[in-house]
Design an enzyme around this catalytic site. Structure first.
Site, mmCIF file in Angstrom:
data_model
loop_
_atom_site.group_PDB
_atom_site.id
_atom_site.type_symbol
_atom_site.label_atom_id
_atom_site.label_comp_id
_atom_site.label_asym_id
_atom_site.label_seq_id
_atom_site.Cartn_x
_atom_site.Cartn_y
_atom_site.Cartn_z
ATOM 1 N N ASN A 35 0.817 -1.249 0.110
ATOM 2 C CA ASN A 35 -0.046 0.001 -0.163
ATOM 3 C C ASN A 35 0.922 1.192 -0.042
ATOM 4 O OD1 ASN A 35 -2.357 1.887 0.753
ATOM 5 N ND2 ASN A 35 -0.728 1.990 2.437
ATOM 6 N N TYR A 67 4.387 9.679 -10.869
ATOM 7 C CA TYR A 67 3.304 8.728 -10.105
ATOM 8 C C TYR A 67 2.666 7.633 -11.311
ATOM 9 C CZ TYR A 67 -0.495 7.827 -7.222
ATOM 10 O OH TYR A 67 -1.600 7.149 -6.381
ATOM 11 N N THR A 76 -8.015 10.836 2.038
ATOM 12 C CA THR A 76 -6.434 10.642 2.760
ATOM 13 C C THR A 76 -5.717 11.922 2.625
ATOM 14 O OG1 THR A 76 -5.229 9.651 0.532
ATOM 15 C CG2 THR A 76 -6.465 7.972 2.306
#
Length: 244
Positions: free
Chosen positions: A82, A148, A182
């Site tokens: 994760n 990313y 988040t």
């Protein structure tokens, strides 16, 4: 059954670990910092402080054998990769070589190193499952997110290639979890719009209440991970395989 989860100090990683513990599955959490919420009395959680963006430190930890000791004699074992970072944000020429190297180490090298060691550490397990937490950015390009996007796409293709290896008793999936509320989303919304032109889209998701709470996402993710359907596809989207 036992599970190894990375990035358990906060966010989705913490929620995944909590969900597994609530199901009675012992967890080994790997993160830079311990999470006090996972060490409540009676919680079967072991936490190891480890900088996963440092390949040398990770290699030393793997050589120490803690993973093998944790998984010893388990018939069913899980690895949830994760931990990750969205940085550096910006076009080529603005990122910095050190930041690029750190992102590739955390987002790609660490999951691949852990996956290889995981299979070695649990040779007798009849049910071994690896879940890479991927992203929609692995499948859709965004200006300012070339690092990313590339690193998450690497996880997708790793899962596809591992399936081709045909490793016995192993299921793997690189799973996009959707857009989750988040700290990473906070970082995205505070990015310089000149470096990340799609910022407004993510601001709108927050305003419109479209971000999924980590606990809700974790419940769906763990449910899918433990299901018979897990691994049917090497690359998947949680919103399609485990809809709300």
């Amino acid at each position: 059954m036992k599970a190894i989860v990375t990035g358990t100090s906060r966010g989705l990683g913490a929620a995944i670990a909590t969900t597994l513990l609530e199901r009675g599955i012992p967890v080994l959490g790997l993160a830079r910092q311990h999470n006090p919420a996972l060490t409540q009395p009676g919680a079967a959680c072991t936490q190891t402080a480890l900088d996963l963006s440092n390949p040398d430190a990770l290699a030393r930890w793997l050589a120490d054998g803690e993973m093998a000791r944790f998984l010893a004699d388990e018939d069913a074992v899980l690895l949830i990769n994760n931990a990750g970072t969205v940085a550096p944000v910006g076009p080529l020429g603005t990122q910095g070589s050190a930041a690029v190297a750190q992102a590739v180490s955390l987002n790609v090298a660490a999951p691949l190193m852990l996956a290889d060691a995981f299979v070695t550490a649990a040779p007798a397990a009849n049910d071994r499952r690896i879940l890479h937490v991927s992203s929609g950015a692995a499948r859709n390009a965004y200006a300012g997110w070339n690092v990313y996007c590339a690193t998450k796409a690497a996880l997708d293709h790793h899962a596809r290639a591992v399936v081709e290896d045909g490793v016995p008793n192993l299921r793997i999936c690189s799973l996009a979890p959707g857009v989750i509320d988040t700290d990473m989303q906070v970082q995205v919304r505070t990015s310089d719009e000149a470096r990340f032109p799609a910022r407004e889209r993510f601001e709108a998701l927050k305003r419109d209440g479209a971000l999924v709470p980590p606990a809700v996402c974790a419940a769906r993710l763990v449910g899918y991970l433990l299901s018979e359907a897990f691994g049917d596809s090497a690359v998947a989207d949680l919103r399609e395989v485990a809809p709300a």
